[in-house]
Design a protein around this motif. Structure first.
Motif, PDB file in Angstrom:
ATOM      1  N   LEU A 215      -7.338 -12.006  -5.726  1.00  0.00           N
ATOM      2  CA  LEU A 215      -6.468 -10.848  -5.953  1.00  0.00           C
ATOM      3  C   LEU A 215      -5.022 -11.204  -6.288  1.00  0.00           C
ATOM      4  O   LEU A 215      -4.200 -10.307  -6.447  1.00  0.00           O
ATOM      5  CB  LEU A 215      -6.474  -9.946  -4.714  1.00  0.00           C
ATOM      6  CG  LEU A 215      -7.811  -9.272  -4.378  1.00  0.00           C
ATOM      7  CD1 LEU A 215      -7.699  -8.523  -3.059  1.00  0.00           C
ATOM      8  CD2 LEU A 215      -8.219  -8.315  -5.487  1.00  0.00           C
ATOM      9  N   ALA A 216      -4.703 -12.494  -6.400  1.00  0.00           N
ATOM     10  CA  ALA A 216      -3.311 -12.890  -6.622  1.00  0.00           C
ATOM     11  C   ALA A 216      -2.713 -12.231  -7.863  1.00  0.00           C
ATOM     12  O   ALA A 216      -1.576 -11.727  -7.841  1.00  0.00           O
ATOM     13  CB  ALA A 216      -3.210 -14.414  -6.725  1.00  0.00           C
ATOM     14  N   ASN A 217      -3.445 -12.205  -8.973  1.00  0.00           N
ATOM     15  CA  ASN A 217      -2.917 -11.601 -10.197  1.00  0.00           C
ATOM     16  C   ASN A 217      -2.713 -10.095 -10.043  1.00  0.00           C
ATOM     17  O   ASN A 217      -1.688  -9.551 -10.470  1.00  0.00           O
ATOM     18  CB  ASN A 217      -3.858 -11.882 -11.371  1.00  0.00           C
ATOM     19  CG  ASN A 217      -3.832 -13.339 -11.798  1.00  0.00           C
ATOM     20  OD1 ASN A 217      -2.852 -14.052 -11.565  1.00  0.00           O
ATOM     21  ND2 ASN A 217      -4.915 -13.807 -12.413  1.00  0.00           N
ATOM     22  N   ALA A 218      -3.690  -9.428  -9.429  1.00  0.00           N
ATOM     23  CA  ALA A 218      -3.581  -7.982  -9.243  1.00  0.00           C
ATOM     24  C   ALA A 218      -2.419  -7.638  -8.318  1.00  0.00           C
ATOM     25  O   ALA A 218      -1.661  -6.684  -8.562  1.00  0.00           O
ATOM     26  CB  ALA A 218      -4.881  -7.424  -8.669  1.00  0.00           C
ATOM     27  N   ILE A 219      -2.244  -8.415  -7.253  1.00  0.00           N
ATOM     28  CA  ILE A 219      -1.160  -8.161  -6.310  1.00  0.00           C
ATOM     29  C   ILE A 219       0.190  -8.473  -6.947  1.00  0.00           C
ATOM     30  O   ILE A 219       1.179  -7.765  -6.724  1.00  0.00           O
ATOM     31  CB  ILE A 219      -1.388  -8.968  -5.014  1.00  0.00           C
ATOM     32  CG1 ILE A 219      -2.572  -8.366  -4.241  1.00  0.00           C
ATOM     33  CG2 ILE A 219      -0.139  -8.972  -4.138  1.00  0.00           C
ATOM     34  CD1 ILE A 219      -2.996  -9.156  -3.033  1.00  0.00           C
ATOM     35  N   SER A 220       0.241  -9.507  -7.786  1.00  0.00           N
ATOM     36  CA  SER A 220       1.486  -9.814  -8.510  1.00  0.00           C
ATOM     37  C   SER A 220       1.882  -8.642  -9.407  1.00  0.00           C
ATOM     38  O   SER A 220       3.065  -8.276  -9.498  1.00  0.00           O
ATOM     39  CB  SER A 220       1.311 -11.074  -9.359  1.00  0.00           C
ATOM     40  OG  SER A 220       1.245 -12.219  -8.559  1.00  0.00           O
ATOM     41  N   GLN A 221       0.911  -8.040 -10.064  1.00  0.00           N
ATOM     42  CA  GLN A 221       1.194  -6.907 -10.934  1.00  0.00           C
ATOM     43  C   GLN A 221       1.699  -5.713 -10.122  1.00  0.00           C
ATOM     44  O   GLN A 221       2.657  -5.044 -10.520  1.00  0.00           O
ATOM     45  CB  GLN A 221      -0.066  -6.513 -11.709  1.00  0.00           C
ATOM     46  CG  GLN A 221       0.152  -5.452 -12.773  1.00  0.00           C
ATOM     47  CD  GLN A 221       1.117  -5.877 -13.871  1.00  0.00           C
ATOM     48  OE1 GLN A 221       1.169  -7.049 -14.228  1.00  0.00           O
ATOM     49  NE2 GLN A 221       1.880  -4.930 -14.413  1.00  0.00           N
ATOM     50  N   LEU A 222       1.063  -5.454  -8.987  1.00  0.00           N
ATOM     51  CA  LEU A 222       1.513  -4.358  -8.116  1.00  0.00           C
ATOM     52  C   LEU A 222       2.922  -4.621  -7.602  1.00  0.00           C
ATOM     53  O   LEU A 222       3.750  -3.705  -7.515  1.00  0.00           O
ATOM     54  CB  LEU A 222       0.546  -4.189  -6.942  1.00  0.00           C
ATOM     55  CG  LEU A 222      -0.835  -3.606  -7.267  1.00  0.00           C
ATOM     56  CD1 LEU A 222      -1.733  -3.679  -6.039  1.00  0.00           C
ATOM     57  CD2 LEU A 222      -0.699  -2.158  -7.745  1.00  0.00           C
ATOM     58  N   LYS A 223       3.191  -5.864  -7.253  1.00  0.00           N
ATOM     59  CA  LYS A 223       4.522  -6.246  -6.778  1.00  0.00           C
ATOM     60  C   LYS A 223       5.557  -6.030  -7.883  1.00  0.00           C
ATOM     61  O   LYS A 223       6.641  -5.481  -7.627  1.00  0.00           O
ATOM     62  CB  LYS A 223       4.500  -7.718  -6.343  1.00  0.00           C
ATOM     63  CG  LYS A 223       5.864  -8.342  -6.066  1.00  0.00           C
ATOM     64  CD  LYS A 223       6.515  -7.770  -4.830  1.00  0.00           C
ATOM     65  CE  LYS A 223       7.860  -8.446  -4.567  1.00  0.00           C
ATOM     66  NZ  LYS A 223       8.630  -7.768  -3.519  1.00  0.00           N
ATOM     67  N   PHE A 224       5.235  -6.431  -9.078  1.00  0.00           N
ATOM     68  CA  PHE A 224       6.166  -6.280 -10.200  1.00  0.00           C
ATOM     69  C   PHE A 224       6.469  -4.803 -10.471  1.00  0.00           C
ATOM     70  O   PHE A 224       7.621  -4.420 -10.679  1.00  0.00           O
ATOM     71  CB  PHE A 224       5.588  -6.943 -11.451  1.00  0.00           C
ATOM     72  CG  PHE A 224       6.449  -6.788 -12.664  1.00  0.00           C
ATOM     73  CD1 PHE A 224       7.636  -7.482 -12.786  1.00  0.00           C
ATOM     74  CD2 PHE A 224       6.090  -5.921 -13.695  1.00  0.00           C
ATOM     75  CE1 PHE A 224       8.449  -7.332 -13.899  1.00  0.00           C
ATOM     76  CE2 PHE A 224       6.888  -5.765 -14.812  1.00  0.00           C
ATOM     77  CZ  PHE A 224       8.072  -6.477 -14.915  1.00  0.00           C
ATOM     78  N   MET A 225       5.438  -3.970 -10.441  1.00  0.00           N
ATOM     79  CA  MET A 225       5.641  -2.541 -10.692  1.00  0.00           C
ATOM     80  C   MET A 225       6.419  -1.871  -9.569  1.00  0.00           C
ATOM     81  O   MET A 225       7.101  -0.877  -9.784  1.00  0.00           O
ATOM     82  CB  MET A 225       4.290  -1.841 -10.862  1.00  0.00           C
ATOM     83  CG  MET A 225       3.552  -2.227 -12.146  1.00  0.00           C
ATOM     84  SD  MET A 225       2.083  -1.220 -12.446  1.00  0.00           S
ATOM     85  CE  MET A 225       1.040  -1.709 -11.078  1.00  0.00           C
ATOM     86  N   SER A 226       6.349  -2.440  -8.374  1.00  0.00           N
ATOM     87  CA  SER A 226       7.021  -1.849  -7.224  1.00  0.00           C
ATOM     88  C   SER A 226       8.512  -2.144  -7.203  1.00  0.00           C
ATOM     89  O   SER A 226       9.332  -1.236  -7.081  1.00  0.00           O
ATOM     90  CB  SER A 226       6.365  -2.361  -5.933  1.00  0.00           C
ATOM     91  OG  SER A 226       7.058  -1.911  -4.792  1.00  0.00           O
ATOM     92  N   ASN A 227       8.876  -3.436  -7.320  1.00  0.00           N
ATOM     93  CA  ASN A 227      10.308  -3.765  -7.209  1.00  0.00           C
ATOM     94  C   ASN A 227      10.687  -5.047  -7.956  1.00  0.00           C
ATOM     95  O   ASN A 227      11.668  -5.702  -7.593  1.00  0.00           O
ATOM     96  CB  ASN A 227      10.722  -3.883  -5.738  1.00  0.00           C
ATOM     97  CG  ASN A 227       9.794  -4.764  -4.927  1.00  0.00           C
ATOM     98  OD1 ASN A 227       9.289  -5.751  -5.432  1.00  0.00           O
ATOM     99  ND2 ASN A 227       9.569  -4.396  -3.684  1.00  0.00           N
ATOM    100  N   THR A 228       9.927  -5.412  -8.960  1.00  0.00           N
ATOM    101  CA  THR A 228      10.219  -6.528  -9.872  1.00  0.00           C
ATOM    102  C   THR A 228      10.072  -7.898  -9.219  1.00  0.00           C
ATOM    103  O   THR A 228       9.414  -8.775  -9.745  1.00  0.00           O
ATOM    104  CB  THR A 228      11.634  -6.401 -10.480  1.00  0.00           C
ATOM    105  OG1 THR A 228      11.756  -5.123 -11.094  1.00  0.00           O
ATOM    106  CG2 THR A 228      11.874  -7.485 -11.512  1.00  0.00           C
ATOM    107  N   GLY A 229      10.709  -8.094  -8.079  1.00  0.00           N
ATOM    108  CA  GLY A 229      10.642  -9.407  -7.432  1.00  0.00           C
ATOM    109  C   GLY A 229      11.554  -9.466  -6.228  1.00  0.00           C
ATOM    110  O   GLY A 229      12.001  -8.439  -5.704  1.00  0.00           O
ATOM    111  N   LEU A 230      11.854 -10.687  -5.774  1.00  0.00           N
ATOM    112  CA  LEU A 230      12.692 -10.909  -4.599  1.00  0.00           C
ATOM    113  C   LEU A 230      13.909 -11.748  -4.962  1.00  0.00           C
ATOM    114  O   LEU A 230      13.885 -12.505  -5.935  1.00  0.00           O
ATOM    115  CB  LEU A 230      11.885 -11.637  -3.514  1.00  0.00           C
ATOM    116  CG  LEU A 230      10.834 -10.811  -2.780  1.00  0.00           C
ATOM    117  CD1 LEU A 230       9.906 -11.728  -1.993  1.00  0.00           C
ATOM    118  CD2 LEU A 230      11.510  -9.825  -1.841  1.00  0.00           C
ATOM    119  N   PRO A 231      14.984 -11.663  -4.175  1.00  0.00           N
ATOM    120  CA  PRO A 231      16.173 -12.478  -4.443  1.00  0.00           C
ATOM    121  C   PRO A 231      15.852 -13.966  -4.426  1.00  0.00           C
ATOM    122  O   PRO A 231      15.162 -14.454  -3.524  1.00  0.00           O
ATOM    123  CB  PRO A 231      17.122 -12.102  -3.298  1.00  0.00           C
ATOM    124  CG  PRO A 231      16.676 -10.739  -2.868  1.00  0.00           C
ATOM    125  CD  PRO A 231      15.193 -10.725  -3.054  1.00  0.00           C
ATOM    126  N   GLY A 232      16.354 -14.688  -5.391  1.00  0.00           N
ATOM    127  CA  GLY A 232      16.060 -16.104  -5.498  1.00  0.00           C
ATOM    128  C   GLY A 232      16.717 -16.948  -4.434  1.00  0.00           C
ATOM    129  O   GLY A 232      16.141 -17.924  -3.958  1.00  0.00           O
TER     130      GLY A 232
END
Length: 472
Positions: free
Chosen positions: A329-346
């Motif tokens: 599910l890594a790819n699907a969860i990455s897509q959901l994460k991206f649609m939710s808030n793009t990413g996290l502070p580096g």
């Protein structure tokens, strides 16, 4: 000396738990113990210091070290829960946020929120790592950090999971905004609105909030305060309802503090696989064992288990770094994460890479674990001292939270939510039991937190809660 003294301390703890040593028994002296274990005297001193910090032994002047009553507190333990196993809408979770906000009011004594005392957090280590990351990665931290997240951080996490016996690659891991988002994305990836999911009972209110948010139904499964979710009851639920996912905290669960045996963890993975139910493992407290031996995880027995965790309970909740480990599910969860808030502070991700790679995180954990055991023991002792007779209390082997079940004749027709509101007026925060149920059961229960550090101030506050209970 390295980790050797932790191994020796763990061996002695196992001997105490197994009955080789009883309360009042004298341990071998430092010289004798060094000969028995074939190590230096300084290693034995370090091992005994860890046992002292954990409350397993006591030092008597000019006499030696003796096993104390830490593991033999006299109290009743809650019985296995007996919820009605039917799909339910989750209600009442809007009550939680206002209570949590109250715990941050200056002067409030926290006996409810599951957060470590600030003095236990390695703030200097975190500060130095952030400054270092900002200096060395000044360009990279200004860029978007798209899912699945910082590669070096994912590699560090994969390395840690390999030590737990898991076949996990960096590509299987998605960095999230804490464990709560890890759970949210995982549950969302395998369900649709209206689906049913199985949870422990009582269950962490954050999981119930996710279920409510996603429009799902919760099926609460009987759970034992010591051994965890009932596998027989779970199998019955699988047979009677079309359940899409099962969400379990197998190590030091919230709020019961239960830990499943390795045998039951394996049986759980087999049961979910056979029933074609997604198993979502919440292991946020797994690193917080009282001894040196960290418990295993379900994903060790089946790589298809969706594993969620974070550093919020061990390092610093403000970093908001969690992760999901799932090859499927890594790819699907990455897509959901991206649609939710793009990413996290580096900057935070780079800082955490440094803390993990340098070994500072593990050194911090070793010191923290002994303190948690001592604080939990002191809180249990205080509950026995100030709460009504026949109060039932859990005895976890890790973490820093307890579940207290008040006697029916004391609580009568009252609700511990009202008790929590009254306590807040006295600037004391506790968490009422009904927030840990889909339909607001457990109105006679409380979740209490030592925050990993006991103090005279907390002792006084708990005594006041005991007095308020008697006024119900």
């Amino acid at each position: 000396m390295g980790n050797l003294y932790h191994q020796i301390a763990s061996e002695i703890i196992s001997q105490i738990d197994g009955g080789a040593y009883h309360i009042g028994d004298k341990l071998p002296g430092v010289r004798a113990a060094s000969e028995i274990h074939g190590v230096s005297a300084s290693t034995i001193v370090a091992a005994y210091d860890e046992l002292l910090d954990g409350g397993y032994i006591e030092s008597r002047p000019r006499s030696g070290f003796y096993v104390c009553s830490r593991a033999q507190v006299d109290f009743l333990s809650p019985k296995m829960s007996q919820p009605a196993m039917i799909p339910r809408d989750v209600v009442g979770q809007q009550l939680m946020l206002p209570l949590l906000k109250q715990t941050q009011i200056p002067g409030t004594v926290n006996l409810g929120a599951a957060v470590l005392d600030l003095s236990l957090l390695p703030t200097a280590i975190v500060e130095k790592a952030i400054v270092k990351a900002a200096r060395q990665e000044r360009l990279n931290i200004c860029r978007y950090q798209f899912p699945p997240g910082n590669l070096a951080l994912r590699q560090q996490i994969a390395k840690r999971m390999a030590q737990l016996g898991c076949d996990v690659d960096a590509d299987d891991i998605v960095i999230t905004n804490g464990c709560q988002e890890a759970l949210l994305l995982s549950i969302k990836a395998v369900t649709q609105p209206g689906d049913a999911v199985a949870v422990e009972s009582p269950s962490y209110y954050g999981i119930l909030q996710i279920i409510e948010h996603l429009g799902l139904k919760a099926i609460e499964v009987p759970t034992d305060p010591q051994t965890g979710i009932s596998l027989d009851a779970l199998q019955l639920a699988f047979e009677n309802w079309p359940i899409k996912a099962c969400i379990v905290m197998p190590n030091f669960s919230n709020p019961l503090g239960a830990t499943m045996s390795d045998a039951n963890k394996k049986k759980l993975t087999v049961l979910c696989k056979k029933s074609k139910v997604h198993l979502i493992e919440d292991d946020i407290y797994g690193d917080l064992c009282f001894g040196a031996q960290r418990p295993s995880i379900c994903k060790r027995f089946d790589e298809k288990v969706i594993y969620c965790s974070s550093f919020s309970k061990t390092l610093a909740p403000g970093l908001r770094i969690g992760w999901v480990a799932s090859r499927q599910l890594a790819n699907a969860i990455s897509q959901l994460k991206f649609m939710s808030n793009t990413g996290l502070p580096g900057v935070v991700q780079y800082a955490l890479v440094d803390i993990l790679a340098s070994g500072k995180y593990d050194r911090h954990l070793r010191g923290l674990r002994a303190k948690l055991g001592k604080a939990t023991h002191e809180m249990i002792t205080a509950i026995e001292r100030y709460f009504p007779p026949d109060t039932r209390i859990t005895q976890p082997k890790g973490g820093f939270i307890l579940w207290a079940e008040l006697p029916p004749d004391v609580i009568k027709n009252n609700d511990t939510f009202d008790l929590a509101l009254t306590a807040l007026e006295k600037k004391i925060a506790i968490t009422p039991g009904k927030l840990f149920s889909a339909n607001q059961k457990y109105t006679h229960c409380l979740r209490l937190s030592s925050s990993g550090l006991w103090s005279p101030e907390k002792e006084k506050a708990l005594k006041r809660v005991g007095e308020l209970i008697k006024l119900l």
